[in-house]
Design an enzyme around this catalytic site. Sequence first.
Site, PDB file in Angstrom:
ATOM      1  N   TYR A 144       0.681  -1.185   0.215  1.00 53.38           N
ATOM      2  CA  TYR A 144       0.201   0.002   0.209  1.00 53.38           C
ATOM      3  C   TYR A 144       0.761   1.222  -0.017  1.00 53.38           C
ATOM      4  CZ  TYR A 144      -3.473   3.362   1.685  1.00 53.38           C
ATOM      5  OH  TYR A 144      -4.177   4.846   2.012  1.00 53.38           O
ATOM      6  N   ASP A 247       9.502   3.041  -0.311  1.00 48.79           N
ATOM      7  CA  ASP A 247       8.331   3.636   0.555  1.00 48.79           C
ATOM      8  C   ASP A 247       8.680   3.166   1.745  1.00 48.79           C
ATOM      9  OD1 ASP A 247       6.208   4.599   1.663  1.00 48.79           O
ATOM     10  OD2 ASP A 247       4.671   3.524   0.337  1.00 48.79           O
ATOM     11  N   LYS A 275       4.694   8.816   8.938  1.00 52.24           N
ATOM     12  CA  LYS A 275       4.479   8.315  10.216  1.00 52.24           C
ATOM     13  C   LYS A 275       5.389   8.400  11.374  1.00 52.24           C
ATOM     14  CE  LYS A 275       1.387   5.041   7.861  1.00 52.24           C
ATOM     15  NZ  LYS A 275       0.068   4.289   8.277  1.00 52.24           N
TER      16      LYS A 275
HETATM   17  N1  PMP Z   1       3.054   4.226   2.217  1.00 55.86           N
HETATM   18  C1  PMP Z   1       2.915   3.341   3.081  1.00 55.86           C
HETATM   19  C2  PMP Z   1       3.754   2.179   3.124  1.00 55.86           C
HETATM   20  C3  PMP Z   1       1.705   3.345   4.265  1.00 55.86           C
HETATM   21  O1  PMP Z   1       1.725   2.225   5.124  1.00 55.86           O
HETATM   22  C4  PMP Z   1       0.970   4.336   4.123  1.00 55.86           C
HETATM   23  C5  PMP Z   1      -0.257   4.497   5.084  1.00 55.86           C
HETATM   24  N2  PMP Z   1      -0.287   3.435   5.780  1.00 55.86           N
HETATM   25  C6  PMP Z   1       1.085   5.298   3.092  1.00 55.86           C
HETATM   26  C7  PMP Z   1       2.292   4.811   2.004  1.00 55.86           C
HETATM   27  C8  PMP Z   1       0.078   6.443   2.910  1.00 55.86           C
HETATM   28  O2  PMP Z   1       0.135   7.303   4.042  1.00 55.86           O
HETATM   29  P1  PMP Z   1      -0.662   8.295   4.430  1.00 55.86           P
HETATM   30  O3  PMP Z   1      -1.789   7.560   5.401  1.00 55.86           O
HETATM   31  O4  PMP Z   1       0.011   9.383   5.450  1.00 55.86           O
HETATM   32  O5  PMP Z   1      -1.229   9.177   3.338  1.00 55.86           O
END
Ligand code: PMP
Length: 437
Positions: A144, A247, A275
């Site tokens: 994701y 990511d 995060k």
């Molecule tokens: N990339 C990864 C690996 C994630 O786990 C997430 C959110 N869980 C995102 C991108 C998206 O981040 P956000 O919810 O801050 O938009």
Amino acid sequence: MGLQGQASKEWFQRASAALVNGVSSQFRYWGDDDTLVIEKGEGGYLVDVDGRRYLDLQCGFGPIILGHGDPAVSGAVAEAAGEASSFAMTQRREVEAAEKVMAALRWPSRMRFTNTGTEATMHAIRLARGMTGRDVIIKFEGQYHGMHDYVLFSTAGGPAGHMGSRFRPVPWQSSSGIPEAIRSYIRTLPYNDLDMVERTFKSEGGSIAAVIVEPMLGNAFGIMPADGYLAGLRRLCDEYGALLIFDEVKTGFRLGLGGAVAHFGVTPDIGTYAKAMGNGFPVAAIAMSDAVAEGWRRSGIAQAGTYSGNAVAAAAATATIDRLADGEAFRQIEATGTRMMEGLAKTLADRGIAGHVVGQPAMFSVFLAEEAPKEFRDVVNHDAETYDAVAMKMITKGVMPCPDALEPWFVCAAQTTDDAELAVEAFADSLDEVLAG
Ligand code: PMP
């Protein structure tokens, strides 16, 4: 079963009258009777509006690395908020925060702030496309990368059986509302299979702008990369002139100060962070190599954000990184997480239940099957029914992992080995109750 107490029930009714499904993010909706409303956080714990306390093993889906309401971070944020917010100019706190991020990560040459992980991956992909003049992106099943159209395919929310043959994967669209043409820009491949990546590059390497990868599969059980896998992606990207995007929204500032890059020893061209960088405050970043930064400066690739680098976000990042810098928080997380992982594995083994505790002490999952998972498609072997029932029972006992095993358990530095014992005990008791029917 109904997790809500009376106050949660009433607040959730109010929430539902104002917010669609009573939530501001779809992953928070657990059903009309089970969606709790939270009053506050206290270190490693949550308190709901009924005053019930939970050991928080969701940590906000990962950002809480120090603990809720960490005094140093909250203090820095309050001070910044009193003096500054957003300006139409670069601000001092933003520069200080950027220096901290770069010093912590060590590998990037330049960065820019964004507010969310979604924005960071969206800009990272545009940057890769702009740099290479190519349109196609490789992503991996079960991963994701946020909510923008370009990456919302074959995420872990989808059924593995809808992703076509393993050798001719079909991108499974994870939402309505994505223009059909977007599908033609994405290749979704099984994680941990370098041959599939190589085959894809061989057949259409000239169109592939980037490989985007969660270095460990933080949105599907915390599946770990096989030996040499990330290095193999690095080699293939170099060979075919594509950019490698890590990511690190979940792994960054969680697997250690240097995130997955330091942990696995492989360096991408672009990294996305969010995060744990801000201990729960909305701050994110796109970091990049010198070559990408240089290319970006010379090109017309667009990136902007009214709130990017705002004072509160910057203060949160600076204070969080300062708190993480001496390694003590990571040592605490390692001790607590290791105790939990070992205790969970022993609980399964003692009962003769086939299962594996997958991942790292800072983020890991319980996978109930004979074989440990190597890729998202292995999820079909996992006994989700038993796991989900156990997780729901744990929540009634005051220990809160995500009720869906795909989402790892997250540990923060405010939690202790005593909390680990509590979690393992709640897991064991819940498992026994579920097995007893
Ligand atoms: N990339 C990864 C690996 C994630 O786990 C997430 C959110 N869980 C995102 C991108 C998206 O981040 P956000 O919810 O801050 O938009």
